[in-house]
Write a protein that holds these residues in place. Structure first.
Motif, PDB file in Angstrom:
ATOM      1  N   PRO A   5      -5.694 -51.797  12.099  1.00 31.32           N
ATOM      2  CA  PRO A   5      -6.723 -50.790  11.840  1.00 31.32           C
ATOM      3  C   PRO A   5      -6.522 -49.558  12.694  1.00 31.32           C
ATOM      4  CG  PRO A   5      -7.598 -52.588  13.188  1.00 31.32           C
ATOM      5  CD  PRO A   5      -6.223 -53.017  12.737  1.00 31.32           C
ATOM      6  N   SER A   6      -6.924 -48.431  12.178  1.00 29.76           N
ATOM      7  CA  SER A   6      -6.801 -47.174  12.916  1.00 29.76           C
ATOM      8  C   SER A   6      -7.746 -47.174  14.106  1.00 29.76           C
ATOM      9  CB  SER A   6      -7.133 -45.985  12.003  1.00 29.76           C
ATOM     10  OG  SER A   6      -6.250 -45.931  10.920  1.00 29.76           O
ATOM     11  N   THR A   7      -7.271 -46.663  15.212  1.00 31.30           N
ATOM     12  CA  THR A   7      -8.123 -46.541  16.390  1.00 31.30           C
ATOM     13  C   THR A   7      -8.935 -45.272  16.300  1.00 31.30           C
ATOM     14  OG1 THR A   7      -6.452 -45.338  17.644  1.00 31.30           O
ATOM     15  CG2 THR A   7      -6.390 -47.749  17.760  1.00 31.30           C
ATOM     16  N   ASP A   8      -9.954 -45.171  17.160  1.00 33.24           N
ATOM     17  CA  ASP A   8     -10.786 -43.965  17.184  1.00 33.24           C
ATOM     18  C   ASP A   8      -9.965 -42.746  17.539  1.00 33.24           C
ATOM     19  OD1 ASP A   8     -13.545 -42.767  17.191  1.00 33.24           O
ATOM     20  OD2 ASP A   8     -12.976 -42.303  19.243  1.00 33.24           O
ATOM     21  N   GLN A   9      -8.955 -42.928  18.417  1.00 32.64           N
ATOM     22  CA  GLN A   9      -8.117 -41.811  18.814  1.00 32.64           C
ATOM     23  C   GLN A   9      -7.305 -41.289  17.633  1.00 32.64           C
ATOM     24  OE1 GLN A   9      -8.287 -40.387  21.764  1.00 32.64           O
ATOM     25  NE2 GLN A   9      -6.791 -38.817  21.223  1.00 32.64           N
ATOM     26  N   ASP A  10      -6.902 -42.213  16.725  1.00 30.49           N
ATOM     27  CA  ASP A  10      -6.117 -41.802  15.567  1.00 30.49           C
ATOM     28  C   ASP A  10      -6.904 -40.874  14.662  1.00 30.49           C
ATOM     29  OD1 ASP A  10      -4.002 -43.334  16.423  1.00 30.49           O
ATOM     30  OD2 ASP A  10      -4.638 -45.117  15.313  1.00 30.49           O
ATOM     31  N   LEU A  11      -8.237 -41.013  14.655  1.00 28.72           N
ATOM     32  CA  LEU A  11      -9.076 -40.245  13.755  1.00 28.72           C
ATOM     33  C   LEU A  11      -9.455 -38.891  14.329  1.00 28.72           C
ATOM     34  CD1 LEU A  11     -11.487 -43.115  12.613  1.00 28.72           C
ATOM     35  CD2 LEU A  11      -9.448 -42.267  11.443  1.00 28.72           C
ATOM     36  N   ARG A  12      -9.137 -38.664  15.596  1.00 33.49           N
ATOM     37  CA  ARG A  12      -9.522 -37.412  16.225  1.00 33.49           C
ATOM     38  C   ARG A  12      -8.548 -36.297  15.862  1.00 33.49           C
ATOM     39  NH1 ARG A  12     -13.642 -37.805  19.677  1.00 33.49           N
ATOM     40  NH2 ARG A  12     -14.147 -39.838  20.563  1.00 33.49           N
ATOM     41  N   CYS A  13      -9.083 -35.103  15.801  1.00 28.03           N
ATOM     42  CA  CYS A  13      -8.238 -33.937  15.549  1.00 28.03           C
ATOM     43  C   CYS A  13      -7.325 -33.725  16.756  1.00 28.03           C
ATOM     44  CB  CYS A  13      -9.121 -32.710  15.334  1.00 28.03           C
ATOM     45  SG  CYS A  13      -8.209 -31.180  15.041  1.00 28.03           S
ATOM     46  N   PRO A  14      -6.027 -33.500  16.541  1.00 34.07           N
ATOM     47  CA  PRO A  14      -5.131 -33.267  17.683  1.00 34.07           C
ATOM     48  C   PRO A  14      -5.456 -31.947  18.364  1.00 34.07           C
ATOM     49  CG  PRO A  14      -3.996 -32.858  15.622  1.00 34.07           C
ATOM     50  CD  PRO A  14      -5.321 -33.458  15.254  1.00 34.07           C
ATOM     51  N   GLY A  15      -4.984 -31.786  19.589  1.00 34.36           N
ATOM     52  CA  GLY A  15      -5.221 -30.556  20.327  1.00 34.36           C
ATOM     53  C   GLY A  15      -4.571 -29.356  19.667  1.00 34.36           C
ATOM     54  N   TYR A 140     -23.187 -28.927  16.584  1.00 31.45           N
ATOM     55  CA  TYR A 140     -21.979 -29.539  16.023  1.00 31.45           C
ATOM     56  C   TYR A 140     -21.427 -30.488  17.084  1.00 31.45           C
ATOM     57  CZ  TYR A 140     -17.076 -29.740  14.389  1.00 31.45           C
ATOM     58  OH  TYR A 140     -15.825 -30.148  13.995  1.00 31.45           O
ATOM     59  N   SER A 141     -21.368 -31.775  16.784  1.00 36.18           N
ATOM     60  CA  SER A 141     -21.004 -32.797  17.746  1.00 36.18           C
ATOM     61  C   SER A 141     -19.509 -33.057  17.774  1.00 36.18           C
ATOM     62  CB  SER A 141     -21.733 -34.101  17.395  1.00 36.18           C
ATOM     63  OG  SER A 141     -21.210 -35.189  18.120  1.00 36.18           O
ATOM     64  N   TYR A 142     -19.016 -33.516  18.932  1.00 38.37           N
ATOM     65  CA  TYR A 142     -17.612 -33.902  19.037  1.00 38.37           C
ATOM     66  C   TYR A 142     -17.308 -35.147  18.207  1.00 38.37           C
ATOM     67  CZ  TYR A 142     -18.058 -37.945  22.268  1.00 38.37           C
ATOM     68  OH  TYR A 142     -18.311 -39.170  22.834  1.00 38.37           O
ATOM     69  N   ASN A 143     -18.346 -35.790  17.688  1.00 42.37           N
ATOM     70  CA  ASN A 143     -18.173 -36.914  16.780  1.00 42.37           C
ATOM     71  C   ASN A 143     -18.009 -36.477  15.331  1.00 42.37           C
ATOM     72  OD1 ASN A 143     -18.289 -39.173  18.590  1.00 42.37           O
ATOM     73  ND2 ASN A 143     -20.467 -38.762  18.863  1.00 42.37           N
ATOM     74  N   GLY A 144     -17.956 -35.150  15.106  1.00 42.43           N
ATOM     75  CA  GLY A 144     -17.707 -34.646  13.767  1.00 42.43           C
ATOM     76  C   GLY A 144     -18.943 -34.479  12.907  1.00 42.43           C
ATOM     77  N   LYS A 145     -20.127 -34.484  13.515  1.00 40.93           N
ATOM     78  CA  LYS A 145     -21.369 -34.348  12.752  1.00 40.93           C
ATOM     79  C   LYS A 145     -22.124 -33.086  13.163  1.00 40.93           C
ATOM     80  CE  LYS A 145     -21.956 -39.358  12.233  1.00 40.93           C
ATOM     81  NZ  LYS A 145     -22.855 -40.512  12.463  1.00 40.93           N
ATOM     82  N   LEU A 153     -25.539 -35.004   9.827  1.00 44.30           N
ATOM     83  CA  LEU A 153     -24.759 -35.042   8.598  1.00 44.30           C
ATOM     84  C   LEU A 153     -23.283 -35.001   8.939  1.00 44.30           C
ATOM     85  CD1 LEU A 153     -26.767 -32.389   6.529  1.00 44.30           C
ATOM     86  CD2 LEU A 153     -26.914 -34.874   6.299  1.00 44.30           C
ATOM     87  N   PRO A 154     -22.441 -35.721   8.193  1.00 45.74           N
ATOM     88  CA  PRO A 154     -20.988 -35.628   8.415  1.00 45.74           C
ATOM     89  C   PRO A 154     -20.501 -34.230   8.058  1.00 45.74           C
ATOM     90  CG  PRO A 154     -21.477 -36.896   6.435  1.00 45.74           C
ATOM     91  CD  PRO A 154     -22.784 -36.661   7.122  1.00 45.74           C
ATOM     92  N   TYR A 155     -19.559 -33.717   8.853  1.00 39.77           N
ATOM     93  CA  TYR A 155     -19.129 -32.327   8.661  1.00 39.77           C
ATOM     94  C   TYR A 155     -17.626 -32.147   8.804  1.00 39.77           C
ATOM     95  CZ  TYR A 155     -19.050 -27.240   9.448  1.00 39.77           C
ATOM     96  OH  TYR A 155     -18.786 -25.892   9.393  1.00 39.77           O
ATOM     97  N   GLY A 156     -17.014 -32.769   9.818  1.00 39.09           N
ATOM     98  CA  GLY A 156     -15.589 -32.582  10.046  1.00 39.09           C
ATOM     99  C   GLY A 156     -15.013 -33.729  10.843  1.00 39.09           C
ATOM    100  N   GLN A 157     -13.785 -33.543  11.325  1.00 41.17           N
ATOM    101  CA  GLN A 157     -13.130 -34.557  12.131  1.00 41.17           C
ATOM    102  C   GLN A 157     -13.751 -34.670  13.520  1.00 41.17           C
ATOM    103  OE1 GLN A 157      -8.905 -33.095  11.429  1.00 41.17           O
ATOM    104  NE2 GLN A 157      -8.547 -35.272  11.784  1.00 41.17           N
ATOM    105  N   LYS A 158     -13.555 -35.826  14.138  1.00 38.06           N
ATOM    106  CA  LYS A 158     -13.857 -35.947  15.556  1.00 38.06           C
ATOM    107  C   LYS A 158     -12.826 -35.141  16.335  1.00 38.06           C
ATOM    108  CE  LYS A 158     -15.783 -40.610  15.145  1.00 38.06           C
ATOM    109  NZ  LYS A 158     -15.688 -42.018  15.618  1.00 38.06           N
TER     110      LYS A 158
END
Length: 342
Positions: A5-15, A140-145, A153-158
């Motif tokens: 399974p994908s980790t939480d880090q995998d789902l985050r937007c890269p720098g 706008y949260s760092y969790n992408g909401k 509400l969902p909005y973008g990537q973490k």
């Protein structure tokens, strides 16, 4: 064997770039100024100018050091909120951009706006997603909401360390839009007060100990017909490139740089400096690399059309043996697609 399974880090937007940022261990052990641990190689820390700074209050659990905010410099016992030093005028559009210096963790780290009715000390001893808990702020949260009136509400990537978060506020229309690594995520809210008597400020909040946010750009422009014209051209890179060749327009375009900000991926090439403000092409969550449709000179394509219509035309390249092959990674895809656009 089933894939892991994908980790939480995998789902985050890269720098945004490959500059050196401090690790969690570096931050925890550092006794001096945490922002000093950053080694900038991409030049973004120089910014495009600042029209305002962060406002410092004595009772806040956040230190304002020039352009930097150090949240909870010792330990965290709640949520600290910091706002800009001056309200954003009603008859203008505003854009500001922040760089995330440290790894983000904890309950929430949010970027957004709020009115002068927001109590900056309200959640000093509570861990909450502070911006957007009521009708007086939008976050706008760092969790992408995104959040307003307590509705998330969902909005973008973490996202986290090394990313650029931009905020585009059009007070004449009441629109609020967020950018991530110079890519527009679309209009988030259209209910921002346009009443000139309502004071609205830039705001950031964090529950994470020793988290650091840096303001790298802030600008305000009058909502003129000229600005609206550049807004319409922002998703037509070829037209923008033609305008850049006209000496008399260079200074004007510099004023509206945030409508087509430079995108630099220094992991790919230190010389790559591209102008594009379109999340449909770049967002890794929307790219479909399995669709192997190549672009040919004979294709009937109008590159002046909106980029959404042409995002699927992925060009091929030739390898050393002369055979054609398709690009195999996100970064290579972006490089090839930009060659097609520009």
């Amino acid at each position: 064997m089933l894939p892991l399974p994908s980790t939480d880090q995998d789902l985050r937007c890269p720098g945004f770039c490959d500059c050196r940022f401090p690790s969690c261990v570096d931050v925890a052990n550092h006794k001096g100024n945490i922002p000093d641990l950053v080694t900038c190689r991409c030049g973004e820390d120089s910014g495009n100018g600042l029209e305002w700074q962060w406002h410092h209050t004595e009772n806040s659990d956040a230190q304002v050091i020039g352009r930097d905010i150090v949240f909870h410099p010792t330990y965290s016992q709640g949520t600290a909120i910091v706002r800009g030093e001056q309200p954003l005028q009603q008859d203008k559009v505003h854009f500001w951009e922040m760089r995330i210096i440290t790894v983000l963790a904890g309950t929430d780290v949010m970027f957004g706006i709020g009115t002068d009715s927001v109590n900056l000390e309200q959640f000093k001893f509570h861990f909450v997603s502070a911006l957007g808990t009521n009708a007086q702020s939008w976050g706008y949260s760092y969790n992408g909401k995104i959040q307003h009136c307590g509705d998330q509400l969902p909005y973008g990537q973490k996202f986290s360390q090394g990313c650029l978060v931009g905020i585009y506020l059009d007070r004449t229309r009441g629109h609020l839009e967020f950018f991530l690594n110079r890519r527009s995520l679309g209009v988030a809210y259209t209910n921002i007060p346009t009443d000139p008597h309502v004071k609205i400020y830039p705001m950031v909040c964090s529950t994470a100990a020793k988290s650091v946010i840096r303001l790298i750009n802030s600008t305000s422009q009058a909502a003129t017909l000229q600005l609206r014209a550049f807004e319409s051209l922002a998703k037509q890179p070829q037209k923008l490139d033609e305008l850049r060749q006209m000496p008399g327009l260079k200074r004007i375009m510099q004023s509206y740089w945030f409508l087509a900000p430079p995108v630099r991926y220094s992991r790919c090439s230190t010389n790559l400096d591209l102008d594009l403000c379109d999340e449909a092409v770049l967002s890794s969550s929307k790219l479909r690399l399995g669709r192997k449709q190549k672009y040919r000179e004979t294709d009937d394509v109008n590159i002046d059309e909106d980029l959404y219509a042409n995002a699927h035309k992925i060009p091929v390249r030739r390898n050393d043996s002369g055979d054609e092959e398709y690009v195999s990674s996100i970064h290579e895809f972006c490089d090839e697609y930009f060659h097609y656009l520009l």
